[in-house]
Design an enzyme around this catalytic site. Structure first.
Site, PDB file in Angstrom:
ATOM      1  N   GLY A   1       2.911  -3.123   3.553  1.00 54.82           N
ATOM      2  CA  GLY A   1       3.865  -4.221   3.607  1.00 54.82           C
ATOM      3  C   GLY A   1       3.217  -5.539   3.959  1.00 54.82           C
TER       4      GLY A   1
ATOM      5  N   ASP B   1      -3.084  -8.793   8.374  1.00 54.11           N
ATOM      6  CA  ASP B   1      -1.907  -8.569   9.210  1.00 54.11           C
ATOM      7  C   ASP B   1      -1.900  -7.152   9.770  1.00 54.11           C
ATOM      8  OD1 ASP B   1      -1.471  -7.583   6.636  1.00 54.11           O
ATOM      9  OD2 ASP B   1       0.667  -8.038   6.622  1.00 54.11           O
TER      10      ASP B   1
ATOM     11  N   CYS C   1       0.835  -1.186   0.000  1.00 52.81           N
ATOM     12  CA  CYS C   1       0.000   0.000   0.000  1.00 52.81           C
ATOM     13  C   CYS C   1       0.876   1.245   0.000  1.00 52.81           C
ATOM     14  CB  CYS C   1      -0.907   0.008   1.238  1.00 52.81           C
ATOM     15  SG  CYS C   1      -1.843  -1.512   1.490  1.00 52.81           S
TER      16      CYS C   1
ATOM     17  N   GLY D   1      14.800 -12.530  -6.423  1.00 53.43           N
ATOM     18  CA  GLY D   1      16.093 -12.929  -5.867  1.00 53.43           C
ATOM     19  C   GLY D   1      16.950 -11.754  -5.452  1.00 53.43           C
TER      20      GLY D   1
ATOM     21  N   ALA E   1      -4.754  -4.662  -2.234  1.00 55.58           N
ATOM     22  CA  ALA E   1      -5.295  -5.748  -1.414  1.00 55.58           C
ATOM     23  C   ALA E   1      -4.581  -7.058  -1.735  1.00 55.58           C
ATOM     24  CB  ALA E   1      -6.795  -5.887  -1.657  1.00 55.58           C
TER      25      ALA E   1
ATOM     26  N   ARG F   1      -4.711   1.382  -0.865  1.00 53.64           N
ATOM     27  CA  ARG F   1      -4.521  -0.041  -0.607  1.00 53.64           C
ATOM     28  C   ARG F   1      -4.355  -0.873  -1.867  1.00 53.64           C
ATOM     29  NH1 ARG F   1      -8.556  -4.656   1.691  1.00 53.64           N
ATOM     30  NH2 ARG F   1      -6.938  -6.089   2.412  1.00 53.64           N
TER      31      ARG F   1
END
Length: 610
Positions: free
Chosen positions: A78, A102, A2, A375, A52, A50
């Site tokens: 994050g 989260d 976000c 990576g 999502a 946001r």
């Protein structure tokens, strides 16, 4: 993923400044295309855009909880990869949750642990918490600085945002760029916390900022520390493998489509192989390529082989559904693409076609996936650059990336501005000062040989200075198209463990990334395991160079303000002798001037360069 922004003012009624908050929030639309929200009370205003990814229906922000002391509100960006365990622990402690997100776990974590909540988190994140009862703002950034967070102090508070453009949209901000800002960019060693715009700061990696009526205070909850390493070589290899499996498993959690970035190098191949082993469904993988690259490719000191054959081999080996995004020269040279990249980065510094191609790659991937595993940063963690083993680099009394014995490497630091600005910048002195300060931060280990000590210093410099530039580039360009890129090699547990593994174990067979190769040897084709490091690819298409030449010719017919920064005559010389097969240095010089011109036009900065 976000974008967040906000404003705390103890002398204003911010409820009356909704238009300003809306303008700040709108600048984050690219980072959060799925939803937007704002919240304000008298002394605090928070905005959020946001993307999502987890709990699509329930994770809207700003998010608040009412306590006995007042409302506590969060805006967050994050991913916290251990949020399931934290949620269970908080439930045991009596907390109740309304969503599966989260974000709510971090909010309740603050209610339980206060500022110490950051020490419980594993992930990439930046967030702001306004605690109305304490009249206090808390700004927090993840340990490696994967997610950005900037702030600008005012007379009575602070303005903050995921990117500088959010702060620049506030009427109190300063659009000035001075010599210090340019030194951080073009000295290739921006000190932690510094930003390009005068008066603006970044929350440092592993850091937090507290703002209340007493003022603004900064502190770090995490730094890269020296600790004893007692594991033998095989145990170290096994531990790295175990950590990587756990990290990739955690970072695959998503409620939206996922994929991996697969160049055919060791690092991206390891991530793709681990993801393929973990997922029930077939993993999608993507790579960038260029029209005519097979015909135009010429190996050099940095890129000995093209990526495409190796990427295809890995995809076949691990069973990923692979797609190469093949780019035309016209798309990469498009002026609007250049402007989009410069806008994303907020900076007059870019990497030319390597930035525009990354933008176009991410744009194409976003049509299929919202989350991508990368990576990125394995070279910094495991000592993956060939020059880690070069005696000249090892002995150099400067940042190692400035001592690389590759043609043209030193020219990157200077040679960008006219003579007056170059003299005022005095980059050699700046770099010496920054190098001395960075080296002084390294904690020695008892009983280390001089060589081990020096290699610890080099690894520390890469992990605390160089990787910052790479992570910023990846974040800004991916979020410009609403793509969340996760970086498993930046998990702090892996970084801490490998940093403290002796160099003799990291390079036990005399090659770069010995530890990583040994830990993943069963996952990949031998050709990829033995492949030499190659950086992100650059196009060699002469049609691209020709398009740049035409744009440079057109620019020279104008009174563009870029010629207050660079010598018009030098660009004119390149154009007059130019051809589609021009040296790469000339092509880079044209890109630099075009990028600076675009930045000046987009941002209209106030320049103080004397």
């Amino acid at each position: 993923m976000c974008g967040l922004t906000g404003w705390v003012s103890f002398d204003r009624d911010l409820v009356q400044h909704q238009a300003d908050l809306d303008a700040m929030t709108a600048t984050m639309a690219c980072r959060g295309p799925d939803d937007e929200g704002t919240w304000s009370d008298r002394h605090a205003a928070l905005g959020h855009r946001r993307l999502a990814v987890i709990d699509i229906e329930g994770g809207t922000q700003p998010m608040s909880v009412r306590t006995g002391d007042g409302l506590v509100t969060i805006v967050y960006t994050g991913e916290v990869y251990n949020f399931t365990e934290l949620r269970a622990e908080l439930v045991r402690r009596g907390h109740r949750f309304r969503t599966r997100s989260d974000t709510e776990v971090v909010l309740h974590g603050y209610l339980e642990w206060g500022e110490a909540v950051a020490e419980h988190l594993n992930g990439m994140y930046a967030f702001a918490v306004w605690d109305a009862g304490a009249a206090k703002l808390l700004l927090v950034r993840d340990r490696l600085g994967i997610k950005p967070l900037y702030y600008f102090s005012t007379d009575d508070g602070v303005v903050f945002g995921s990117e500088p453009k959010a702060i620049l949209a506030n009427p109190l901000s300063d659009r000035t760029v001075d010599l210090d800002g340019l030194r951080g960019l073009f000295g290739f060693t921006q000190p932690p916390g510094a930003a390009v715009w005068r008066g603006m700061r970044e929350v440092v990696q592993g850091g937090m900022v507290v703002v209340d009526r007493a003022g603004l205070r900064e502190r770090r909850y995490w730094t890269l520390r020296t600790r004893p390493h007692t594991d033998d070589q095989q145990t170290s290899v096994d531990t790295v493998r175990s950590l990587l499996e756990d990290i990739v498993s955690r970072q695959l959690v998503s409620d939206v489509p996922r994929c991996s970035l697969l160049s055919g190098g060791l690092d991206s191949s390891v991530v793709t192989a681990l993801a393929a082993a973990e997922c029930d469904e077939q993993v999608r993988s993507f790579a960038v390529d260029f029209v005519g690259q097979a015909d135009n490719f010429v190996g050099d000191d940095l890129r000995g082989t093209p990526d495409a054959p190796y990427a295809r081999e890995v995809a076949a080996h691990v069973g990923s559904r692979h797609e190469a995004i093949v780019l035309e020269h016209s798309a990469m040279a498009d002026r609007e693409v250049r402007r989009a990249v410069i806008t994303a980065r907020d900076s007059l510094f870019s990497m030319g076609d390597m930035d525009t191609s990354l933008y176009l790659l991410f744009q194409a991937i976003r049509e299929h996936s919202t989350v991508a595993l990368s990576g990125e940063s394995a070279d910094e963690v495991f000592g993956g650059y060939s020059w880690f083993h070069h005696p000249v680099v090892q002995a150099a009394d400067t940042f190692p990336w400035m001592a690389v014995p590759v043609s043209g490497a030193r020219a990157q630091v200077s040679d960008r501005f006219n003579a007056d600005i170059t003299a005022a910048l005095d980059l050699p002195d700046y770099i010496r000062d920054q190098y001395a300060g960075a080296v002084s931060e390294v904690e020695p280990a008892g009983g280390e040989s001089e060589h081990e000590r020096r290699m610890r210093v080099i690894c520390y410099l890469y992990l605390t200075r160089f990787v910052r530039m790479l992570l910023e580039r990846k974040d800004r360009i991916s979020m410009a198209v609403g793509l969340e890129v996760r970086v498993p090699f930046c998990d702090h547990r892996l970084v801490e463990y490998v940093y403290n593994t002796p160099w003799s174990m990291k390079a036990f067979d005399g090659r770069e990334k010995s530890l990583l190769r040994a830990a993943t040897a069963d996952l990949l084709p031998r050709s990829v395991l033995q492949r030499a490091k190659a950086p992100y690819p650059a196009t060699r298409d002469p049609l691209y160079a020709g398009a740049l030449l035409q744009q440079a010719k057109e620019l020279l017919t104008t009174d563009d303000p870029v010629f207050d920064l660079v010598e018009r005559s030098r660009l004119d010389d390149i154009v007059r002798r130019g051809s589609a097969t021009m040296p790469i240095g000339d092509r880079n010089r044209i890109e630099q001037v075009l990028d600076m011109s675009a930045w000046l036009d987009i941002y209209r900065p106030h320049l103080r360069l004397s």
